[in-house]
Design a protein around this motif. Structure first.
Motif, mmCIF file in Angstrom:
data_model
loop_
_atom_site.group_PDB
_atom_site.id
_atom_site.type_symbol
_atom_site.label_atom_id
_atom_site.label_comp_id
_atom_site.label_asym_id
_atom_site.label_seq_id
_atom_site.Cartn_x
_atom_site.Cartn_y
_atom_site.Cartn_z
ATOM 1 N N GLU A 34 0.830 -1.202 0.000
ATOM 2 C CA GLU A 34 0.000 0.000 0.000
ATOM 3 C C GLU A 34 0.867 1.255 0.000
ATOM 4 O O GLU A 34 0.567 2.239 -0.700
ATOM 5 N N LEU A 48 -5.517 7.689 12.536
ATOM 6 C CA LEU A 48 -4.791 7.049 11.439
ATOM 7 C C LEU A 48 -3.366 7.587 11.291
ATOM 8 O O LEU A 48 -2.434 6.818 11.035
ATOM 9 N N ARG A 95 -2.603 1.066 9.633
ATOM 10 C CA ARG A 95 -3.696 1.914 9.141
ATOM 11 C C ARG A 95 -3.211 3.298 8.734
ATOM 12 O O ARG A 95 -3.974 4.073 8.148
ATOM 13 N N GLN A 124 -3.990 4.483 5.261
ATOM 14 C CA GLN A 124 -5.297 5.109 5.016
ATOM 15 C C GLN A 124 -5.218 6.615 5.266
ATOM 16 O O GLN A 124 -5.767 7.422 4.511
ATOM 17 N N ARG A 153 -3.197 8.254 2.457
ATOM 18 C CA ARG A 153 -3.996 8.378 1.232
ATOM 19 C C ARG A 153 -4.957 9.562 1.323
ATOM 20 O O ARG A 153 -5.113 10.323 0.362
ATOM 21 N N HIS A 154 -5.589 9.723 2.472
ATOM 22 C CA HIS A 154 -6.517 10.851 2.637
ATOM 23 C C HIS A 154 -5.777 12.175 2.495
ATOM 24 O O HIS A 154 -6.273 13.117 1.849
#
Length: 290
Positions: free
Chosen positions: A160, A262, A269, A272, A275-276
């Motif tokens: 990821e 996060l 995590r 995540q 990415r945001h």
């Protein structure tokens, strides 16, 4: 040192700030000299929320017998006995539970010292960079007998992270001020996982060259560097910058927020959260494209 953090900030965030200010924080995982174990730990006490989450992530949740007061993820962690908070440990209760492994923040060595003096086995968690997280997951896998599950979590996390780098790190650069705390005003230098997250998103951390990993800064420094965007865990924490409407980030309404669960609780995590952040920064790029 007393830190004035808004009451709405959860305990794990307070502990993060304590850890960031500690001179005990390092770029590598710390560990006490544990004796070679003939079998995995079966009675584990976690003394920080990110540690609890890591243990559950690698499949060792059923071996965790107690946690700190703010370990609230995943759901199974909420019902476990609570034996610590960011100020203190309940040493008597910890001893009564007869743990065969205690996992604590690397910066909490003085707090945990009485347990070490009593001969309790302690593993110190101190991931400081995005790469450190893989190392720590592998070490926890070894200690708990969940090497295979840890390897799977590591693989997914690294894939990821690699995908995020591929997608974003070569985008048009944006200068970024990442506000860790408002009072005192704190940011992060280039050695930290927070700054590495900015880089993954194609950003340039304006505080990257600071000497301290998590420096206290003043508003004048930020005004002089005039970042394209500002980032914090809550919009309200950035409201004080409205006093300077000429700031690029303020004038263009480029004040971004991240989920502290996060981004500041260092677990897999975090991808995540990154990415945001990347998506928001990309929105800024599109808005500024003629």
């Amino acid at each position: 040192m007393t830190i004035n953090i808004k009451s709405k900030v959860t305990w794990f965030y307070s502990l993060l700030i304590t850890a960031l200010l500690s001179t005990a924080a390092h770029a590598t995982v710390l560990q006490t000299p544990l004796e070679p174990k003939t079998k995995p730990a079966q009675r584990i006490i976690s003394l920080a929320p990110h540690i609890t989450e890591l243990l559950f992530a690698i499949g060792a949740g059923e071996q965790v017998i107690a946690t700190d007061e703010s370990s609230d993820y995943p759901a199974g962690a909420k019902i476990l006995p609570k034996v610590a908070n960011y100020r203190s440990l309940n040493t008597e209760r910890i001893l009564a539970l007869s743990p065969d492994l205690i996992v604590a923040w690397g910066s909490a060595q003085s707090q945990v010292a009485p347990l070490l003096q009593l001969g309790m086995p302690v593993f110190f968690s101190a991931p400081a960079t995005l790469a450190d997280l893989s190392t720590e997951l592998a070490q926890l896998g070894e200690l708990t007998g969940h090497q295979a599950q840890a390897a799977l979590v590591i693989s997914e996390y690294e894939q990821e992270l690699a995908q995020l780098k591929l997608e974003y790190q070569d985008r048009a650069p944006l200068t970024v001020f990442y506000q860790i705390a408002e009072v005192p005003l704190m940011s992060a230098n280039g050695s930290t996982w927070v700054s590495q997250a900015i880089t993954v998103c194609g950003g340039i951390n304006i505080m990257a060259d600071s000497l301290a990993p998590y420096p206290q800064v003043n508003a004048e420094q930020v005004l002089a560097l005039n970042p394209d965007v500002m980032v914090a865990a809550d919009t309200a924490e950035l409201s004080h910058w409205q006093r300077w409407p000429a700031l690029t980030a303020v004038a263009n309404r480029q004040l971004l927020t991240v989920d502290a669960d996060l981004m500041h609780r260092f677990t897999p995590r975090i991808t995540q959260g990154i990415r945001h952040l990347c998506e928001q920064m990309n929105d800024v790029r599109h808005a500024n494209t003629p």
